[in-house]
Design a protein around this motif. Structure first.
Motif, PDB file in Angstrom:
ATOM      1  N   LYS A 113       0.821  -1.218   0.000  1.00 36.13           N
ATOM      2  CA  LYS A 113       0.000   0.000   0.000  1.00 36.13           C
ATOM      3  C   LYS A 113       0.849   1.260   0.000  1.00 36.13           C
ATOM      4  O   LYS A 113       0.332   2.362  -0.163  1.00 36.13           O
ATOM      5  N   HIS A 114       2.168   1.092   0.147  1.00 35.29           N
ATOM      6  CA  HIS A 114       3.072   2.241   0.077  1.00 35.29           C
ATOM      7  C   HIS A 114       3.911   2.213  -1.200  1.00 35.29           C
ATOM      8  O   HIS A 114       4.859   2.983  -1.325  1.00 35.29           O
ATOM      9  N   CYS A 119       9.608  -4.193   0.401  1.00 36.05           N
ATOM     10  CA  CYS A 119       9.378  -3.445   1.637  1.00 36.05           C
ATOM     11  C   CYS A 119      10.437  -3.754   2.695  1.00 36.05           C
ATOM     12  O   CYS A 119      10.822  -4.911   2.880  1.00 36.05           O
ATOM     13  N   VAL A 150       6.178   9.944   0.924  1.00 37.82           N
ATOM     14  CA  VAL A 150       5.122   9.011   1.318  1.00 37.82           C
ATOM     15  C   VAL A 150       4.593   8.305   0.068  1.00 37.82           C
ATOM     16  O   VAL A 150       4.313   8.943  -0.954  1.00 37.82           O
ATOM     17  N   GLY A 151       4.504   6.988   0.150  1.00 43.42           N
ATOM     18  CA  GLY A 151       4.028   6.198  -0.975  1.00 43.42           C
ATOM     19  C   GLY A 151       2.569   5.818  -0.824  1.00 43.42           C
ATOM     20  O   GLY A 151       2.031   5.759   0.290  1.00 43.42           O
ATOM     21  N   PHE A 152       1.931   5.535  -1.964  1.00 44.64           N
ATOM     22  CA  PHE A 152       0.514   5.200  -1.963  1.00 44.64           C
ATOM     23  C   PHE A 152       0.272   3.928  -2.755  1.00 44.64           C
ATOM     24  O   PHE A 152       1.096   3.522  -3.584  1.00 44.64           O
ATOM     25  N   THR A 165       9.994   5.265  -1.359  1.00 43.47           N
ATOM     26  CA  THR A 165       8.751   5.683  -0.725  1.00 43.47           C
ATOM     27  C   THR A 165       8.714   5.134   0.696  1.00 43.47           C
ATOM     28  O   THR A 165       9.448   4.202   1.033  1.00 43.47           O
ATOM     29  N   GLN A 166       7.865   5.714   1.521  1.00 45.16           N
ATOM     30  CA  GLN A 166       7.753   5.267   2.904  1.00 45.16           C
ATOM     31  C   GLN A 166       6.330   5.436   3.393  1.00 45.16           C
ATOM     32  O   GLN A 166       5.509   6.124   2.771  1.00 45.16           O
ATOM     33  N   SER A 167       6.045   4.797   4.520  1.00 43.11           N
ATOM     34  CA  SER A 167       4.756   4.992   5.171  1.00 43.11           C
ATOM     35  C   SER A 167       4.800   6.316   5.931  1.00 43.11           C
ATOM     36  O   SER A 167       5.881   6.819   6.258  1.00 43.11           O
ATOM     37  N   TYR A 173       9.652   1.237   4.377  1.00 43.59           N
ATOM     38  CA  TYR A 173      10.329   1.880   3.255  1.00 43.59           C
ATOM     39  C   TYR A 173      10.267   0.937   2.068  1.00 43.59           C
ATOM     40  O   TYR A 173      10.411  -0.275   2.233  1.00 43.59           O
TER      41      TYR A 173
END
Length: 206
Positions: A113-114, A119, A150-152, A165-167, A173
């Protein structure tokens, strides 16, 4: 009339190549790179050595090819590094040791989800949440890192000029490209590495 090679190649931008040194058979035998071939002769491109990692028993992963590929990528990108943890299960270890992490398999954990990549977490306890089930394993890893956003869900690359990207809370990450990561140590929840490796016959500690 055709131009000569020098008409096409300006030496200011295309300097003369450094001559390649060809080793004789004797010199090659004495070269330290012969150890790399030793792993392959044993039927695998890596070597596992039991070590003490901060008071915890762990297995060090010695994989010359992955290490070299990681360093080449770092040199090319100029990125720094960060230490992270990756949670997985026993059945995935052999593939990771042989080929490194595979971002193409993104979507099999909640971390997706990120972003659709591999991950990692700066927390080993948090990484353990991704490996519920038989043979839970934590892999201590070094990743290339410059900056993150921030990742989506659905992101296939970081936004803006970030490389990661990160939460929002920084527990996750995500990396998106080959050789952005280097597995260094295998950690586990078993009482001894002998017990752990006995459960997976392809793991052999030197």
């Amino acid at each position: 009339m055709f131009s000569t090679r020098n008409d096409y190649f300006d030496q200011e931008y295309y300097p003369e190549a450094i001559p390649i040194e060809i080793l004789t058979e004797t010199e090659h035998t004495l070269s330290p790179t012969v150890e790399w071939l030793g792993f392959i002769n044993e039927g695998k491109p890596y070597k596992l050595v039991e070590e003490n990692l901060g008071g915890t028993k762990a297995v060090k992963i010695i994989h010359p090819y992955l290490e070299r590929a990681f360093k080449l990528k770092q040199t090319k990108t100029g990125l720094g590094t960060r230490s992270m943890f990756h949670g997985t299960v026993l059945r995935n270890i052999d593939s990771i040791l042989l080929n490194n992490f595979n971002w193409r398999l993104a979507g099999r954990s909640r971390g997706v989800k990120h972003g659709k990549g591999v991950c990692f977490s700066p927390s080993s306890d948090f990484a353990r949440k991704f490996c519920r089930g038989y043979g839970e394993t934590i892999i201590y890893t070094r990743i290339l890192y410059g900056c993150s956003v921030v990742g989506f869900l659905g992101d296939i690359l970081p936004r803006s000029n970030a490389d990661t990207t990160q939460s929002p809370n920084g527990n996750v990450y995500v990396k998106f490209e080959d050789n952005d990561f280097l597995p260094l140590y295998i950690m586990n929840a078993y009482s001894s590495m002998e017990d752990y490796c006995s459960r997976f016959s392809s793991l052999k500690i030197s």
